[in-house]
Design an enzyme around this catalytic site. Structure first.
Site, PDB file in Angstrom:
ATOM      1  N   LYS A  35       3.734   2.235  -3.622  1.00 28.56           N
ATOM      2  CA  LYS A  35       3.369   2.339  -5.031  1.00 28.56           C
ATOM      3  C   LYS A  35       3.395   3.824  -5.392  1.00 28.56           C
ATOM      4  O   LYS A  35       2.942   4.664  -4.614  1.00 28.56           O
ATOM      5  CB  LYS A  35       1.959   1.768  -5.204  1.00 28.56           C
ATOM      6  CG  LYS A  35       1.423   1.791  -6.615  1.00 28.56           C
ATOM      7  CD  LYS A  35       0.033   1.139  -6.659  1.00 28.56           C
ATOM      8  CE  LYS A  35      -0.579   1.212  -8.042  1.00 28.56           C
ATOM      9  NZ  LYS A  35      -1.938   0.633  -8.074  1.00 28.56           N
ATOM     10  N   SER A  75      -5.189  -4.590  -8.023  1.00 27.84           N
ATOM     11  CA  SER A  75      -3.809  -4.101  -8.109  1.00 27.84           C
ATOM     12  C   SER A  75      -2.930  -4.362  -6.886  1.00 27.84           C
ATOM     13  O   SER A  75      -1.718  -4.205  -6.968  1.00 27.84           O
ATOM     14  CB  SER A  75      -3.795  -2.601  -8.393  1.00 27.84           C
ATOM     15  OG  SER A  75      -4.183  -2.377  -9.723  1.00 27.84           O
ATOM     16  N   SER A  84      -1.531  -3.695 -10.832  1.00 27.63           N
ATOM     17  CA  SER A  84      -0.592  -2.650 -11.181  1.00 27.63           C
ATOM     18  C   SER A  84       0.523  -2.448 -10.152  1.00 27.63           C
ATOM     19  O   SER A  84       1.589  -1.942 -10.508  1.00 27.63           O
ATOM     20  CB  SER A  84      -1.333  -1.324 -11.382  1.00 27.63           C
ATOM     21  OG  SER A  84      -1.970  -0.902 -10.197  1.00 27.63           O
TER      22      SER A  84
END
Lengths: 85, 470
Positions: free
Chosen positions: B78, B177, B153
């Protein structure tokens, strides 16, 4: 206070959206928290220190490499104090 | 050869037996990215040059019979982890051109272990979101159906993994997330106990909730990566000095007599019926394998979202105050809509006159929620919960209603408020073929236990083997 520049359309849109969120959040008032201590962090550690010994940090060049504006190896910022005439 | 489809365990075996090289494995991942990522849009940055170089170096070490669990295994992260010399954006245009001059601890540990970085994956800017639609670089698509969101996310990480564009992924979980995108894309994701993995060098969203964790194609891969990245770090004062276990070593106990708690508040109104049915199915599987199902109660469930959406924006308004456009990054006019909303909400909650009413009140309710979990864990070993109350939704469906979007985090934010670990794993599909996930929650630092429960479930089910057709 948060140093954000908003257009008037944004102001209108966000105030509506954030009012909805705050209305929802108001339900917290129903929760009985008398005699309850706040939990600011969930770890059980406190006052963690390390040995007071100098370690290699970033070089001046590395620290400056992402700055949009610099001069003589320093960050360049807009004037904060104005000179009196 | 499609080596990109392999799990860590299978890739390791192949590398060890010299069936293929890390270079071939890495090239297959890079080719897959070239083949499908123009549709999925999981990656923000692909670092082909670094990847090929790291793979060649790994092959040299493999020749010398070096042993390291992740040596030569390609992964991506990420885009919130600082990676020396590789652009790091946090999904925000504020950091469009930011090149970190140092490494996050998690990344450093992975490259020290010989893992091969493929690139950085898309996310809602600053981790603010549940769909990647808040990324300033455009949304990622769900590989199971490109009209749907991959969750967020860490939607880019989950989508990249589901579409076999990496062997494993590193996400970051503040309010769901890792777990929610894992469940939307049918991969496995672990939210660790707060403090189990160092936060150093990860771009902060809400510092008292942020946790760094692995995502994988199965539970044992996740256990393997956790063993590498966990541990105390003097650069993160909140990282725990507790000993790191060899998490693979936990994956060998049957679950006979294991007490699985079902909180009655989690299974009421608002839970999608297909998800309810999938969880019921998982409960039956666990029961059949000897687990005992018991009722538990998390009485303050209803306050989870309100509590989280006071504390997290408060912390984010403080964390994002550092972006002044002077030392690095662009100016504050570059913040996207959701970041602006959360900065305003947090600034308001922390301001004089409202601090007691909002921020302090929320921190007290957080104590109640943490307490609810502690009491439940006196009665059961693990708690079984849905990850999301709804299946993946269509792109654009909820973008204009932030509150509706926040409400989807009902089951995930509670876990961050309590600071306990939770493993999300696939447990079914909707009739329309979209993934459904569940989470196995344990007391603080019980990662070994929840990984074992997930592993035992995986041994008798096939959901994790399903792949999207792209």
């Amino acid at each position: 206070m948060a140093n954000l520049l908003l257009t008037s359309e944004e102001e209108e849109k966000y105030s509506q959206q954030l009012s909805n969120v705050l209305d929802y959040i108001d339900q917290l008032n129903k929760a009985d928290t008398s005699n309850i201590e706040p939990t600011f962090q969930v770890g059980n550690l406190s006052n963690v220190t390390r040995e007071d010994k100098a370690e290699q940090g970033l070089s001046q060049d590395e620290a400056l490499q992402n700055a949009p504006s610099k001069e003589n190896g320093l960050f360049r910022v807009k004037a904060i104090f104005e000179e009196r005439g | 050869m499609n080596l990109n489809k392999l799990t860590i365990a299978a890739a390791r075996k192949g590398l060890k037996e010299k069936k293929f090289s890390s270079l071939e494995l890495t090239k297959d991942c890079l080719n897959r990215i070239k083949e499908v990522d123009n549709q999925v849009k999981a990656y923000l940055t692909v670092c082909e040059e670094q990847a090929l170089e790291a793979a060649k170096k790994a092959d040299e070490l493999l020749k010398n019979k070096e042993e390291s669990p992740l040596l030569g295994i390609p992964f991506s992260m990420k885009d919130v982890y600082s990676t020396y010399g590789i652009r790091t954006t946090a999904g925000s245009k504020v950091l469009d051109n930011y090149i970190p001059p140092y490494n996050a601890t998690v990344y450093q540990k992975l490259i020290d272990a010989g893992a091969v970085i493929l690139g950085k994956t898309n996310c809602d800017a600053w981790g603010h979101g549940s769909s990647t639609e808040n990324s300033d670089f455009g949304p990622t698509k769900n590989p199971w159906n490109l009209d749907y969101v991959p969750g967020g996310s860490a939607g880019g990480s989950a989508a990249a993994l589901a579409a076999d564009m990496a062997i494993f992924e590193i996400g970051e979980d503040t309010g769901g997330s890792i777990r929610q995108p894992a469940s939307f894309c049918s991969v496995v994701g672990l939210k660790v106990t707060y403090g189990r993995v160092s936060r150093y060098g990860a771009i902060a969203y809400a510092s008292s909730f942020d946790t760094m964790g692995p995502m994988g194609k199965n539970v044992s891969d996740v256990a393997e990566v956790l063993s590498v990245i966990a541990g105390q770090d003097l650069k993160d004062a909140t990282s725990s000095p507790l000993q790191v276990d060899n998490y693979l070593g936990f994956l060998n106990k049957d679950i006979k007599g294991l007490k699985v708690g079902l909180p009655k508040q989690f299974y009421g109104n608002g839970l999608d019926s297909e998800i309810k049915a999938a969880i019921d199915g998982a409960v039956m599987v666990l029961q059949k394998n000897g687990a005992e199902i018991i009722d538990v109660s998390i009485p303050n469930t209803e306050y989870g979202i309100a509590t989280y959406y006071i504390i997290a924006p408060s912390e984010t308004s403080s964390n994002l105050a550092r972006y002044d456009g002077i030392r690095f990054g662009n100016g504050r006019e570059t913040f996207g809509q959701e970041a602006k909303r959360r900065i305003m909400l947090g600034t308001y909650a922390l301001s004089t006159g409202y601090y007691d009413e909002y921020y302090l009140k929320a921190q007290k309710v957080r104590s109640l929620i943490k307490n609810d979990f502690e009491k439940s864990f006196e009665k059961c070993d693990v708690i079984l919960s849905p990850v999301s109350p709804v299946p993946p939704f269509k792109l654009g469906e909820n973008v204009n209603d932030p509150l509706k979007m926040y409400l989807m985090d009902a089951y995930t934010v509670l876990i961050n408020l309590a600071g306990v670990p939770s493993l999300a794993l696939p447990c079914g599909f909707t009739k329309s073929g979209l993934p459904i996930g569940m989470q196995i929650i344990g007391p603080q630092f019980s990662e070994g236990k929840i990984l074992n429960v997930g592993f035992q479930y995986e041994q008798v089910t096939q959901w994790h083997k399903e792949k999207p057709k792209l």
